[in-house]
Enzyme design. Structure first.
Site, short mmCIF file in Angstrom:
data_model
loop_
_atom_site.label_atom_id
_atom_site.label_comp_id
_atom_site.label_asym_id
_atom_site.label_seq_id
_atom_site.Cartn_x
_atom_site.Cartn_y
_atom_site.Cartn_z
N GLU A 37 -9.38 6.19 7.48
CA GLU A 37 -7.96 6.39 7.24
C GLU A 37 -7.59 7.65 6.44
OE1 GLU A 37 -6.07 1.99 6.99
OE2 GLU A 37 -7.67 2.41 5.56
N ARG A 46 0.83 -1.21 0.00
CA ARG A 46 0.00 0.00 0.00
C ARG A 46 0.86 1.26 0.00
NH1 ARG A 46 -5.63 1.49 1.02
NH2 ARG A 46 -6.18 -0.71 1.07
#
Length: 766
Positions: free
Chosen positions: A721, A311
């Site tokens: 997030e 990621r």
């Protein structure tokens, strides 16, 4: 409709009055035992002698277990079975569990655990990135590389070229409620486990392995957590397995809770990163070619390092169109705590890398950093839809179809009076030799979905009782973020009743099986959709039954404002439920949802790993004392994209908290290991999370007034997030303040502690 309303958190009154029940508040049976681990004091080596006689003789001790005493699997890893619950004879970090004490009280167990006499044949630990590179200590077979275009040729032909290195620290989760578990043995060898976990199904799976039973013999319940932030995605496995094994061995309930000091020493943190970059650009600051080399310390066991590092690569572009790019990732194995999930899951590290590059380019060219960023933005949505842009793709080949930051930035700049403040700050700095102010803008484009595609699924179970009350259970977990309230609002909206009629019960693996972790900002997206599907199934059954009773068709049945209209007839929802019950209509249903349109090849680094992107932008102003490095955040202005918000009050709270936590990561929170591999910042006295006094003096947060173009639940977007990365603007503002001290690029290290700020100021002055 109950969605889109700023309703309060469902547990708010319980939190305020102290009625909210956490693991440590659950009444336990008489004779419950308490557990503690005995920990390694060596970072790397082999155990040559283990004398536990004093431990067994200690007051209150009932049993002491080592790896040889474990009945079945000695493994608590979420991935490749490389993380033993108790040491197999080798030790890999300071704080690794070696043995397990079972005692009559929490304090008795902790005191006894410190009485062991252990001898080691110590080896030189691998602690740093350079140590790991020199030793070839990698997870997988070596570095992973993804490419788009021809970065080397683009760099060679670039008008300007810069190289640099950014080092950023990790971060302790510091949830208010520490790791905790309670195991209750049942008849027939079954086990009930209460766990403070974001992933009940994984706890179920690991406990079943540890006991040598099928998963149907283990039931895991999680009502709420006092914070998680990713730290309870895999780190709770050890406690739950230890409790279950001890409960099976003793036939008594067993409970385990880490004290804060033990929690910080034992558990994993955010991955720290080193990023080397080589960038070519033109006179306007437009990047023509770039390479990133990302290095991360994964710790002693794999845990979730691979997807975290992936990621970070996936977010190396952040908001910027990079035509020629190469991203290389080194996933390094070291003798430190096994780094784990943390809010953003590697995304913040990747974003910080490219934001540092933008700042460096702006300083080199003498241009405003905001304009350099805007120059590099992905193309506007209007241009993409009109066919004016055909290569608006990420480094991993995904088309960006919903980019909002052009419009969002223009609005934020205007609302925050950014241009005028830049002028005023420059004048103020010229007149003040000791105190320097700084201002900075940072954007975020964050992909939403699990990158492990099969995790993008969720289930829900809904019951409508004959009195019209609704029982809802789903696979998501509540850690303070308001997920339960949002899903309750979805259910209430599907039946058009007041949310007070909807009760969401504790997440329970016996009600909804095979759930994914509440992570990747996917809680509302997945579980909201699953709940909607279940509710719609029941509503459609009710409509068909009521239509038949009133000799009409189902499309003539309308649910509205707590009532059900059938043609010209009207009844309350409770009356409708009772009528359906009396006519033998099933008022219970499951719902299942899987995210569509995902396709991802992580080895090739190509595909569509995300369903959509969430966007945000922040402008932060700071002041720095150049003599001490002390600093304050004076003002933060944030505009964040949550699509069509399910609950604006909860979403704004998430944005505010995420910003402060992100700023903490890059300013005050510093993890320090000594040369022996001992974590020195292992308590509130040595590790500083942001306090109330660290928040911006002026804090302006607004939500972007749009909706998700993708078919998410009520066209909302994830909020957990993405806003964490808005805290990067605080770090950039501190760098901007250091820049005011001299002509050189300050090369500010992260976190920007007072010491690192003073070093940056010195570099700026030359």
């Amino acid at each position: 409709m109950s969605v889109h309303k700023p309703l309060p958190h469902d547990s708010g009154p319980l939190h305020v009055t102290g009625q909210a029940r956490y693991i440590d508040d659950i009444p336990v049976p008489a004779g419950t035992l308490h557990l503690a681990f005995g920990l390694s004091t060596v970072a790397r080596g082999r155990i040559t002698a283990l004398d536990l006689a004093s431990v067994r003789a200690a007051s209150g001790v009932v049993a002491v277990l080592t790896a040889d005493d474990l009945p079945f699997a000695n493994d608590v890893s979420p991935s490749i079975h490389d993380e033993p619950l108790l040491s197999d004879g080798t030790v890999h970090y300071v704080g690794q569990p070696i043995f397990l004490v079972v005692a009559s009280s929490h304090h008795a167990a902790r005191r006894a655990a410190r009485l062991a006499e252990i001898s080691y044949e110590a080896e030189t630990p691998i602690l740093t990135v350079d140590d790991a590179l020199a030793a070839g200590s990698y997870f997988e077979d070596g570095p992973r590389t993804w490419t788009k275009g021809d970065a080397d040729t683009a760099l060679t032909s670039a008008t300007h070229r810069l190289q640099g290195r950014l080092e950023m620290g990790g971060q302790e989760h510091f949830y208010l409620e520490g790791q905790a578990a309670l195991a209750l043995p049942q008849e027939g060898g079954d086990m009930v486990v209460h766990s403070s976990t974001q992933h009940p199904t994984e706890i179920q799976h690991k406990v079943a392995e540890a006991l040598g039973v099928p998963m149907n013999a283990v039931r895991v319940e999680a009502r709420r957590m006092g914070g998680g932030f990713g730290g309870k995605e895999s780190q709770g496995n050890a406690l739950a397995c230890a409790c279950a094994i001890a409960a099976r061995a003793t036939g008594r309930a067993c409970k385990m809770r880490y004290d804060r000091d033990d929690d910080m020493v034992i558990t994993g943190k955010r991955h720290d990163f080193r990023i080397d970059y080589d960038v070519g650009f033109d006179d306007e600051g437009r990047i023509t070619g770039i390479t990133f080399e990302q290095f991360t310390r994964g710790g002693w066991a794999l845990d979730l390092t691979i997807p975290v590092a992936d990621r970070a690569m996936l977010h190396a572009d952040n908001a910027y169109l990079l035509d020629h790019v190469r991203i290389t990732s080194h996933r390094l194995k070291t003798n430190t705590q096994s780094a784990t999930a943390y809010r953003g899951f590697g995304g913040p590290q990747g974003v910080l890398g490219i934001e540092r590059v933008m700042d460096h380019i702006a300083h080199y060219l003498g241009r405003d950093a905001l304009s350099v960023r805007q120059t590099n933005f992905y193309a506007p949505m209007a241009d993409v839809r009109a066919g004016k842009v055909t290569n608006n793709t990420t480094p991993y080949g995904m088309e960006v179809r919903d980019f909002l930051l052009h419009e969002m930035t223009e609005r934020l700049v205007a609302q925050s009076d950014y241009s005028a403040r830049c002028v005023e700050i420059a004048e103020w700095n010229d007149a003040n030799p000791l105190m320097k102010r700084g201002i900075a803008y940072s954007p975020v484009k964050f992909g939403i979905s699990f990158t492990l595609t099969h995790l993008n699924q969720a289930g829900a179970l809904v019951h409508v009782y004959q009195d019209g009350s609704i029982h809802l259970n789903h696979g998501g977990t509540e850690m303070g973020q308001g997920l339960f309230q949002k899903v309750a609002q979805v259910a209430a909206s599907r039946f058009s009743v007041d949310p007070s009629l909807v009760k969401i019960t504790a997440t329970d693996t016996a009600k909804v099986p095979n759930t994914s972790a509440t992570a990747a900002s996917s809680g509302s997206d997945l579980n909201g959709m699953a709940a909607k599907i279940a509710c719609d199934t029941i509503r459609d059954r009710m409509a068909e039954a009521l239509a038949a009773l009133h000799q009409t068709t189902a499309d003539k049945v309308q649910f509205s404002d707590g009532r059900v209209q059938i043609g010209r007839e009207s009844m309350s929802f409770a009356e409708a439920a009772a009528t359906c019950y009396q006519n033998r209509v099933s008022l219970s249903a499951t719902g299942f949802y899987k995210t569509p349109d995902l396709s991802w090849d992580r080895i090739a680094g190509h595909g569509r790993p995300f369903f959509y992107f969430a966007h945000g932008a922040a402008i932060t102003e700071v002041v720095v004392d150049t003599l001490t490095g002390e600093n304050r955040i004076l003002r933060a202005d944030i505009l964040h994209d949550v699509g069509k918000s399910l609950n604006p009050a909860l979403d704004i709270g998430q944005v505010e908290g995420a910003y402060v936590q992100g700023a903490g990561w890059l300013t005050t929170e510093e993890l320090v290991w000594d040369d022996a591999g001992r974590l020195r910042t292992h308590a509130p006295s040595t590790y500083k999370i942001p306090a109330c006094s660290d928040r911006p003096r002026e804090f302006n947060v607004a939500l972007w007034d749009g909706e998700n173009p993708e078919a998410t639940i009520y066209r909302s977007k994830a909020v957990g997030e993405p806003p964490f990365m808005l805290g990067i603007s605080a770090y950039l503002a501190l760098s901007n303040a250091a820049t005011a001290c001299g002509p050189n690029y300050p090369d500010l290290r992260a976190p920007a502690t007072a010491e690192n700020l003073l070093a940056a100021i010195k570099r700026a002055r030359g």
